[in-house]
Design an enzyme around this catalytic site. Structure first.
Site, mmCIF file in Angstrom:
data_model
loop_
_atom_site.group_PDB
_atom_site.id
_atom_site.type_symbol
_atom_site.label_atom_id
_atom_site.label_comp_id
_atom_site.label_asym_id
_atom_site.label_seq_id
_atom_site.Cartn_x
_atom_site.Cartn_y
_atom_site.Cartn_z
ATOM 1 N N ASP A 29 0.834 -1.204 0.000
ATOM 2 C CA ASP A 29 0.000 0.000 0.000
ATOM 3 C C ASP A 29 0.872 1.259 0.000
ATOM 4 O O ASP A 29 1.963 1.260 0.573
ATOM 5 C CB ASP A 29 -0.902 -0.031 1.245
ATOM 6 C CG ASP A 29 -2.105 0.886 1.087
ATOM 7 O OD1 ASP A 29 -2.345 1.392 -0.026
ATOM 8 O OD2 ASP A 29 -2.802 1.108 2.087
ATOM 9 N N GLY A 30 0.348 2.299 -0.620
ATOM 10 C CA GLY A 30 1.010 3.608 -0.552
ATOM 11 C C GLY A 30 1.573 4.123 -1.864
ATOM 12 O O GLY A 30 2.209 5.176 -1.884
ATOM 13 N N ARG A 42 -0.659 9.151 -10.146
ATOM 14 C CA ARG A 42 -0.725 7.916 -9.344
ATOM 15 C C ARG A 42 -0.049 6.756 -10.069
ATOM 16 O O ARG A 42 0.573 5.894 -9.448
ATOM 17 C CB ARG A 42 -2.192 7.540 -9.082
ATOM 18 C CG ARG A 42 -2.913 8.452 -8.130
ATOM 19 C CD ARG A 42 -4.376 8.007 -7.977
ATOM 20 N NE ARG A 42 -4.471 6.627 -7.501
ATOM 21 C CZ ARG A 42 -4.323 6.283 -6.217
ATOM 22 N NH1 ARG A 42 -4.097 7.182 -5.300
ATOM 23 N NH2 ARG A 42 -4.410 5.013 -5.867
ATOM 24 N N HIS A 46 2.618 3.460 -9.119
ATOM 25 C CA HIS A 46 2.502 2.022 -9.389
ATOM 26 C C HIS A 46 3.756 1.508 -10.109
ATOM 27 O O HIS A 46 4.219 0.398 -9.835
ATOM 28 C CB HIS A 46 1.255 1.723 -10.219
ATOM 29 C CG HIS A 46 -0.022 2.010 -9.485
ATOM 30 N ND1 HIS A 46 -0.207 1.676 -8.162
ATOM 31 C CD2 HIS A 46 -1.183 2.602 -9.889
ATOM 32 C CE1 HIS A 46 -1.421 2.040 -7.780
ATOM 33 N NE2 HIS A 46 -2.022 2.622 -8.802
ATOM 34 N N THR A 75 -10.573 -7.140 -5.557
ATOM 35 C CA THR A 75 -11.852 -7.112 -6.304
ATOM 36 C C THR A 75 -12.489 -5.722 -6.131
ATOM 37 O O THR A 75 -13.121 -5.209 -7.051
ATOM 38 C CB THR A 75 -12.832 -8.191 -5.789
ATOM 39 O OG1 THR A 75 -12.839 -8.160 -4.363
ATOM 40 C CG2 THR A 75 -12.441 -9.567 -6.243
ATOM 41 N N GLU A 76 -12.265 -5.117 -4.954
ATOM 42 C CA GLU A 76 -12.836 -3.785 -4.705
ATOM 43 C C GLU A 76 -12.123 -2.732 -5.557
ATOM 44 O O GLU A 76 -12.771 -1.845 -6.131
ATOM 45 C CB GLU A 76 -12.726 -3.422 -3.210
ATOM 46 C CG GLU A 76 -13.619 -4.265 -2.294
ATOM 47 C CD GLU A 76 -13.114 -5.706 -2.065
ATOM 48 O OE1 GLU A 76 -11.895 -5.948 -2.242
ATOM 49 O OE2 GLU A 76 -13.934 -6.574 -1.727
ATOM 50 N N LEU A 141 11.657 -20.042 -5.413
ATOM 51 C CA LEU A 141 10.710 -19.265 -4.611
ATOM 52 C C LEU A 141 9.366 -19.302 -5.319
ATOM 53 O O LEU A 141 9.296 -19.033 -6.522
ATOM 54 C CB LEU A 141 11.214 -17.810 -4.537
ATOM 55 C CG LEU A 141 10.245 -16.717 -4.079
ATOM 56 C CD1 LEU A 141 10.017 -16.803 -2.574
ATOM 57 C CD2 LEU A 141 10.804 -15.333 -4.407
ATOM 58 N N LEU A 202 -6.662 -5.722 7.215
ATOM 59 C CA LEU A 202 -6.372 -6.782 6.238
ATOM 60 C C LEU A 202 -6.928 -6.473 4.850
ATOM 61 O O LEU A 202 -6.454 -7.032 3.858
ATOM 62 C CB LEU A 202 -6.962 -8.119 6.696
ATOM 63 C CG LEU A 202 -6.359 -8.744 7.949
ATOM 64 C CD1 LEU A 202 -7.017 -10.090 8.224
ATOM 65 C CD2 LEU A 202 -4.863 -8.927 7.790
HETATM 66 C C1 FPP Z 1 -2.072 0.194 -3.338
HETATM 67 O O1 FPP Z 1 -1.610 1.505 -3.326
HETATM 68 C C2 FPP Z 1 -1.478 -0.459 -4.470
HETATM 69 C C3 FPP Z 1 -2.178 -0.968 -5.524
HETATM 70 C C4 FPP Z 1 -3.657 -0.895 -5.652
HETATM 71 C C5 FPP Z 1 -1.469 -1.574 -6.634
HETATM 72 C C6 FPP Z 1 -0.295 -2.414 -6.220
HETATM 73 C C7 FPP Z 1 0.511 -2.623 -7.407
HETATM 74 C C8 FPP Z 1 1.851 -2.595 -7.438
HETATM 75 C C9 FPP Z 1 2.734 -2.491 -6.265
HETATM 76 C C10 FPP Z 1 2.491 -2.691 -8.722
HETATM 77 C C11 FPP Z 1 2.424 -4.139 -9.082
HETATM 78 C C12 FPP Z 1 3.033 -4.260 -10.337
HETATM 79 C C13 FPP Z 1 3.254 -5.433 -10.869
HETATM 80 C C14 FPP Z 1 4.041 -5.502 -12.085
HETATM 81 C C15 FPP Z 1 2.748 -6.657 -10.245
HETATM 82 P P1 FPP Z 1 -2.643 2.672 -3.499
HETATM 83 O O2 FPP Z 1 -2.674 3.062 -4.919
HETATM 84 O O3 FPP Z 1 -3.959 2.290 -2.906
HETATM 85 O O4 FPP Z 1 -1.910 3.749 -2.651
HETATM 86 P P2 FPP Z 1 -2.576 4.888 -1.750
HETATM 87 O O5 FPP Z 1 -3.228 4.187 -0.594
HETATM 88 O O6 FPP Z 1 -1.391 5.686 -1.326
HETATM 89 O O7 FPP Z 1 -3.529 5.646 -2.626
#
Ligand code: FPP
Length: 256
Positions: A29-30, A42, A46, A75-76, A141, A202
């Site tokens: 997250d973040g 944003r 990612h 899913t959300e 792994l 969670l």
């Molecule tokens: C939550 O942060 C993160 C996600 C919804 C996406 C997670 C994806 C990645 C870490 C990239 C994965 C990439 C691959 C190639 C698998 P958020 O956007 O909700 O952050 P915020 O809470 O700060 O808004």
């Protein structure tokens, strides 16, 4: 360069010897906040998050973790994020799966995806299936990515696909019958679940498998999650006393 020529974790990255998690989960997250802090879109968060994930997998190998499962998209999220953000995440994931073949070979990563995968765009499904096929023999792994995944959805899907089982089953047989219909029946319970980004919940991740997981929350935003943060999580885990409902105070984990 082969993994065997990589140096192990440095002294500050190294958790105490002994107990390490066999199965490590991450709620990454973040990303959005990381980007906002830098006045970036944003999606840039990612992209940085994907790089942090790549680095984390190297660390997991260095620390001899057997299985890692990461929450990429719930899913959300799937229902509520903008079309543009979702499209970016799908493309990012497909791109990485196509680009990281060498790295998966080098690290001997066996890739698996869990979630309502059939609802994803065709190109991404193809990339997932190809990566699963091509890495299935890797022994270093097991790396699972949860995509369009929800813990309740997984339990509902398992129940509806026959996991309710025979009403004559008794006791633990009922749980075994349901577990056989989860997205990846071979997935073990989580030992340690790490959530970055400061929230302490969670969020519907691996509800079944985290029943006895140790939980670790850090304010570090996922794109900033470093080798030192990884080691701190493992160190904290090594200090936990896992009892699984018993009264014993012995510590146990993936290798204890
Ligand atoms: C939550 O942060 C993160 C996600 C919804 C996406 C997670 C994806 C990645 C870490 C990239 C994965 C990439 C691959 C190639 C698998 P958020 O956007 O909700 O952050 P915020 O809470 O700060 O808004």
């Amino acid at each position: 360069m082969s993994l065997s020529s990589d140096s192990g974790p440095s002294a500050e990255e190294r958790p105490p010897a002994g107990v390490r998690p066999g199965h490590l989960g991450f709620i990454m997250d973040g990303n959005g906040r990381w980007a906002e802090q830098r006045q970036l879109p944003r999606t840039q968060g990612h992209a940085e998050g994907a790089e942090a994930l790549r680095q984390m997998l190297r660390l997991a190998r260095k620390h001899h973790i057997a299985e890692v499962t990461c929450f990429a998209l719930s899913t959300e999220n799937f229902e509520q994020r903008s079309e543009e953000e979702l499209q970016f995440l799908f493309d990012l994931l497909a791109h990485h799966l196509e680009q990281e073949r060498e790295e998966m070979e080098r690290l001997q990563i066996c890739f698996r995806a869990i979630g309502r995968l059939q609802e994803l765009p065709r190109r991404l499904i193809d990339a997932i299936e190809k990566a699963q096929r091509e890495t299935s023999g890797h022994k270093g792994l097991v790396f699972r990515l949860a995509v369009n995944y929800g813990g309740r959805a997984e339990l509902a899907d398992a129940f509806c696909s026959g996991g309710a089982g025979d009403p004559s089953l008794i006791g633990a047989q009922k749980e075994t019958a349901l577990a056989a219909h989860l997205y990846d029946p071979a997935m073990p319970d989580l030992d340690l679940l790490v959530r970055t980004g400061g929230e302490m919940r969670l969020s519907n991740f691996l509800l079944w498998h985290s029943s006895y997981a140790e939980l670790y929350f850090t304010p570090v935003l996922w794109p900033d999650f470093s080798a030192v943060d990884f080691a701190a999580a493992l160190e904290e885990y090594s200090r936990r006393s896992r009892r699984f409902g018993s009264v014993s105070t012995t510590t146990s984990g993936g290798d204890a």
